[in-house]
Design an enzyme around this catalytic site. Structure first.
Site, short mmCIF file in Angstrom:
data_model
loop_
_atom_site.label_atom_id
_atom_site.label_comp_id
_atom_site.label_asym_id
_atom_site.label_seq_id
_atom_site.Cartn_x
_atom_site.Cartn_y
_atom_site.Cartn_z
N TYR A 158 -22.30 21.45 6.75
CA TYR A 158 -21.98 20.27 5.94
C TYR A 158 -21.93 20.63 4.44
O TYR A 158 -21.01 20.21 3.73
CB TYR A 158 -23.06 19.22 6.22
CG TYR A 158 -22.87 17.89 5.54
CD1 TYR A 158 -21.85 17.02 5.93
CD2 TYR A 158 -23.75 17.47 4.54
CE1 TYR A 158 -21.71 15.78 5.32
CE2 TYR A 158 -23.62 16.24 3.93
CZ TYR A 158 -22.59 15.40 4.33
OH TYR A 158 -22.46 14.17 3.72
N LYS A 162 -18.66 20.27 2.13
CA LYS A 162 -18.66 19.35 0.99
C LYS A 162 -18.45 20.10 -0.33
O LYS A 162 -17.77 19.58 -1.23
CB LYS A 162 -19.96 18.55 0.97
CG LYS A 162 -20.07 17.51 2.09
CD LYS A 162 -18.90 16.54 2.07
CE LYS A 162 -19.16 15.27 2.86
NZ LYS A 162 -17.95 14.41 2.93
#
Ligand code: NAD
Length: 303
Positions: A158, A162
């Site tokens: 993640y 991101k």
């Protein structure tokens, strides 16, 4: 939101069946935009369309997983076929598959990268082509995370996706400037299905669900509020009012609005002829050690 008018504009919001995406879609629609709702969850996507149309807005659902080019093309084609054009893309769809590095399996790495990073790339590419063809500018709003800005335990996939999304936004802001397309990253924080499971927020999430207001310390020091606290930034970035703002990473949550720096060199020294390992060792403590950056999201304790 008086004064910020999106009448006549057409938006796509990915992952807008629930949570932050739903709040973005509703806020864009109530500011006057027609919205293409997208989600993998058909019931949620259809309920989002009903909520918007019952409130007097215009919306249409595309049930498909972002990631593949086909979905990106389908979203843009639907915006044009249903509402005549495209002005705004919000790449919000997301999932988590948290594990520490040594337990993280290939499939969980790939799925998070596929959804967030590739999903943002393919939808932004399709939207950029349409914006260039229309010749009237546009807005791309991508979604980062504090985990991508700082790193976070258990979020290899993640955080990578991101951080990559914010890097893509900087690059696209340069590439699309001549086409009057602004590209900004929003770094949101809000109580949603995604955050309600974080142990320190369990009690707060339960209280909030009962309709109790979030404490001030939560809304300010933790920048944690509702999805509706985040949505106004999306509306503003989607509007003509933000025409001069591009290539930024903007944080919002609870009572807080902030601008992130892009990673910068915080200290530097030159050493004529280059640095040997011994040179680095000699100068590290006296010159460099005081400038080391910390990793991770730091939050004050909650009572
Ligand atoms: N909640 C927060 O505090 C927070 C913080 C930082 C970043 N974010 C980001 O904001 C976005 C929304 O998060 P949320 O908290 O509302 O999460 P959520 O889980 O409540 O909603 C995400 C939505 O995306 C949909 N979705 C998942 N995979 C999809 C795919 N491949 N294609 C289309 N739709 C898909 C889900 O069905 C769901 O409706 C995510 O990108 C998330 O990473 C959230």
């Amino acid at each position: 939101m008086s004064g910020i008018d999106l009448t006549g504009k057409v938006a796509i919001v990915t992952g807008s069946g629930q949570g932050l995406g739903l709040a973005y879609a509703r806020a864009l629609a109530s500011a006057g935009a027609s919205v293409v709702i997208n989600d993998v969850n058909a019931d949620a996507a259809n309920a989002a369309v009903d909520a918007i149309t019952n409130a007097g807005g215009s919306a249409f659902a595309v049930v498909a997983a972002v990631g593949p080019t086909e979905t990106a093309d389908q979203l843009v084609d639907t915006a044009v076929a249903t509402f005549g054009r495209l002005d705004i893309l919000v790449t919000n769809a997301g999932i988590l598959r948290d594990k520490v590095l040594w337990k993280l399996e290939d499939d969980d790495f790939d799925l998070v990268i596929q959804t967030h990073l590739r999903g943002t790339f393919t939808t932004a590419r399709a939207a950029a082509s349409k914006f260039r063809e229309q010749g009237e500018g546009g807005r791309i709003i991508v979604i980062g995370s504090p985990a991508g800005q700082h790193g976070n335990v258990g979020q290899t996939n993640y955080a990578a996706a991101k951080a990559g999304i914010v890097a893509m936004a900087r690059t696209w802001s340069l590439e699309l400037a001549r086409a009057n397309v602004t590209v900004n990253a929003v770094i949101p924080i809000a109580l949603t299905g995604m955050t309600a499971t974080i142990p320190i927020y369990k009690d707060i999430a339960e209280a909030s669900e009962k309709g109790l207001p979030l404490p001030r310390a939560v809304r300010q020091q933790h920048a944690l509020g509702t999805p509706e606290d985040v949505a106004p930034l999306i509306v503003w970035l989607a509007s003509d009012a933000s025409a001069s703002v591009t290539g930024q990473a903007i944080g919002i949550g609870g009572d807080k609005l902030s601008i992130y720096t892009h990673p910068e060199e915080s200290f530097l020294e030159y050493h004529e002829g280059g640095w040997s390992a011994e040179d680095i060792d000699r100068q590290w403590k006296p010159l460099f050690a005081a400038h080391l950056a910390s990793s991770g999201i730091t939050l004050p304790p909650l009572d």
